[in-house]
Structures are given as C-alpha cells and as structure tokens.
Design a protein around this motif. Structure first.
Motif, PDB file in Angstrom:
ATOM      1  N   GLU A   1       0.703  -0.624  -0.115  1.00 35.68           N
ATOM      2  CA  GLU A   1       0.122  -0.140  -0.538  1.00 35.68           C
ATOM      3  C   GLU A   1       0.690   1.335  -0.182  1.00 35.68           C
TER       4      GLU A   1
ATOM      5  N   LEU B   1     -14.563   4.675   0.190  1.00 34.89           N
ATOM      6  CA  LEU B   1     -13.013   5.272  -0.276  1.00 34.89           C
ATOM      7  C   LEU B   1     -12.378   4.649   0.344  1.00 34.89           C
ATOM      8  N   GLU B   2     -11.810   4.534   1.835  1.00 35.02           N
ATOM      9  CA  GLU B   2     -10.718   4.079   1.849  1.00 35.02           C
ATOM     10  C   GLU B   2     -10.368   2.978   1.144  1.00 35.02           C
TER      11      GLU B   2
ATOM     12  N   PHE C   1     -11.745   1.151  -1.171  1.00 34.54           N
ATOM     13  CA  PHE C   1     -11.324   1.211  -2.695  1.00 34.54           C
ATOM     14  C   PHE C   1      -9.977   1.937  -3.544  1.00 34.54           C
ATOM     15  N   GLU C   2      -9.490   2.758  -2.116  1.00 31.52           N
ATOM     16  CA  GLU C   2      -8.810   3.580  -2.539  1.00 31.52           C
ATOM     17  C   GLU C   2      -7.379   1.679  -2.188  1.00 31.52           C
ATOM     18  N   ARG C   3      -7.053   1.628  -0.744  1.00 29.42           N
ATOM     19  CA  ARG C   3      -6.220   0.525  -0.550  1.00 29.42           C
ATOM     20  C   ARG C   3      -6.931  -0.992  -1.553  1.00 29.42           C
ATOM     21  N   HIS C   4      -7.757  -1.740  -2.336  1.00 27.53           N
ATOM     22  CA  HIS C   4      -7.263  -2.284  -3.223  1.00 27.53           C
ATOM     23  C   HIS C   4      -6.890  -1.678  -4.035  1.00 27.53           C
ATOM     24  N   PHE C   5      -7.349  -0.795  -4.677  1.00 23.67           N
ATOM     25  CA  PHE C   5      -6.667   0.100  -5.913  1.00 23.67           C
ATOM     26  C   PHE C   5      -4.711   0.130  -5.657  1.00 23.67           C
ATOM     27  N   ALA C   6      -4.447   0.692  -4.411  1.00 22.78           N
ATOM     28  CA  ALA C   6      -2.957   0.666  -4.314  1.00 22.78           C
ATOM     29  C   ALA C   6      -2.495  -0.211  -4.494  1.00 22.78           C
TER      30      ALA C   6
ATOM     31  N   ARG D   1      -1.854  -0.489  -8.481  1.00 18.27           N
ATOM     32  CA  ARG D   1      -0.693   0.821  -8.720  1.00 18.27           C
ATOM     33  C   ARG D   1      -0.007  -0.367  -7.959  1.00 18.27           C
TER      34      ARG D   1
ATOM     35  N   PRO E   1     -14.467  -3.354  -5.006  1.00 15.60           N
ATOM     36  CA  PRO E   1     -12.586  -3.246  -5.459  1.00 15.60           C
ATOM     37  C   PRO E   1     -12.128  -3.899  -5.564  1.00 15.60           C
TER      38      PRO E   1
ATOM     39  N   SER F   1     -10.607  -4.189  -9.191  1.00 15.20           N
ATOM     40  CA  SER F   1      -8.907  -3.571  -9.071  1.00 15.20           C
ATOM     41  C   SER F   1      -8.017  -4.648  -9.590  1.00 15.20           C
TER      42      SER F   1
END
Length: 257
Positions: free
Chosen positions: A83, A122-123, A125-130, A134, A167, A171
């Motif tokens: 992450e 949102l947290e 979602f962003e953690r899964h994509f990170a 990413r 998510p 991702s």
C-alpha cells in the motif's frame, strides 16, 4: 510437464509476492519453482493477514523458507507493505541486492475485502487499487528495468469477481490490462507477461458451506489447490512457456467452462 531453468543460468531467481502463508497460492508456486531449480525471493505482509479471518501466522514464512531451502533453493523473505507507494521499488531493489537479477516475477499478493456498490468505502476502494493495481504496475516496471539481457517472465494472479466484491474485482480487472500491456511493451526486452485466473482455491477463506457449493460446481469434483497453480505458473515462467504472452489464462479445472 516439468520445466527446466534457462541453460545460461543454473538457478534463475523469481520474486513471488503474497507468499507468507503455508496455505497460500504463493507458497504453492514457490514449492514448484524450487523443485524445478529456481531460487526465490518471497514477499509477504503480516499486517494484511492480521486483518483476515485466518489471522497472523508469523511462523509460516520461516517454515516455508526452511522447506524450500531443504529442496535446494536459496531463499530470501522480505516484508513489504505494498500500500506504501515506495514499497514496490524498494522491494525490487532489496531483492536484487540479495539475490541478483530476477528472471521471474509472480504477483500473487492481494487486498481482498468483500463489499459492493453501496457499502464500499473510499478508504477500502483506494487501498484495493493501491495494493492490487498500482503496486502491480510498479513491480512490473521495476522488474523490467533490472531484467537481464535474456529477459524474463511475469505472471499475475487475477480473479473474475465482480458483484459484492467490487473493489477487489475492479482492481484486478485493471491489473489484467496492465499485464497485457506489458506483454506488448516489454516483449522487445524478451519479457513475457500473462494473467492467470486460478478459480476458487481454498487458502483459508472458505467456510464449509462455500467449499461444498464450489466443489459441486467443479467438473472434476474437486477444488483446485496451490500445487495445481504452481505447476501452471512454473510452465509460464520457463523458457518453454515464454511463447505464451499477453494472455488471460484460466487454470481452474473447468470451473469457468
């Protein structure tokens, strides 16, 4: 079909992420690669396991390392919180410092916490994509930059989950596109890249009811195992398997048929 290491190197080296638990797909892949003559760098993150139903299992990576070394592999285990935006580049740098150039990269790590359209935060979602997207792109790019003159091979584990696992599925879908792009962009460097969908593998997340339901849907009457996936990945990483590139391979025993 057993594969053999490249003739130019007695023991090539692969980095496998998500390989911190004995029951994991990453561990099954590591066992197969070690048996076929690979040295290994295992990446793991105990903080994720601590949030999962199976809990933290800190002795597993030590036991897995010893098991692989007994087969004849040289093994290094590195903790990495993917992450963190700087973790992927740092992991590749540490791996090559310890083990030399990497010929194989297996992305077997994942952030996977069920939620759907209406309840995903949102947290989350962003953690899964990170972690899943990413970091996957960063690891692929860093791997390509250090690849030896005769190239290498990338295999990323994916999933066809969508509804109620939004998510995670989204991702992983984005990761699929990155890996397929890598096959085209990195092909001139002698690097193959494939996505592998293993279908349902019980690595500790299945309840008895889920296990029975999924087993009933398998044409062969049994669930896949990490060892099944290890054999497929070993072929894709081998010289014989590198002509396969840019593919989403379903190695799921016919589950998706």
């Amino acid at each position: 079909m057993a594969s053999t290491p490249p003739d130019s190197m007695a023991r090539p080296t692969a980095l496998i992420t998500g390989a911190g638990r004995l029951a994991s797909i990453g561990a099954g892949i590591a066992r197969q690669l070690a048996a076929e003559g690979w040295d290994l760098v295992l990446a793991y993150w105990p903080g994720y396991d601590a949030r999962m139903p199976w809990g933290s299992q800190p002795d597993d990576v030590v036991r897995l390392t010893a098991e692989l070394e007994a087969i004849g592999a040289q093994v290094h285990a590195l903790a990495a919180d993917l992450e963190d935006p700087e973790a992927a580049d740092r992991l590749i740098a540490e791996a090559t410092s310890l083990a030399g150039p990497l010929q194989g990269l297996v992305l077997s790590h994942a952030e996977s916490v069920d939620s759907g359209i209406l309840d995903t935060t949102l947290e989350a979602f962003e953690r899964h994509f990170a972690v899943n997207t990413r970091a996957g792109w960063q690891l692929i790019a860093a791997f390509a930059r250090q690849a030896p003159h005769d190239g290498g091979a990338i295999v990323a584990l994916t999933s066809d989950h969508t509804a109620f696992n939004l998510p995670y599925g989204a991702s992983k879908g984005a990761l699929d596109r990155i890996v397929i792009a890598a096959a085209r962009e990195l092909g001139p460097l002698g690097i193959s890249a494939n996505v592998l969908n293993p279908g349902p593998i019980d690595t500790g997340w299945m309840s008895r009811e889920v296990r029975e339901e999924l087993t009933a849907r398998q044409p062969g009457g049994r669930l896949g195992t990490p060892a099944d996936i290890g054999a497929t990945v070993a072929f894709l990483l081998s010289p014989a398997g590198r002509w396969v590139s840019g593919q989403l391979v379903k190695a799921d025993g016919g589950f998706s048929a």
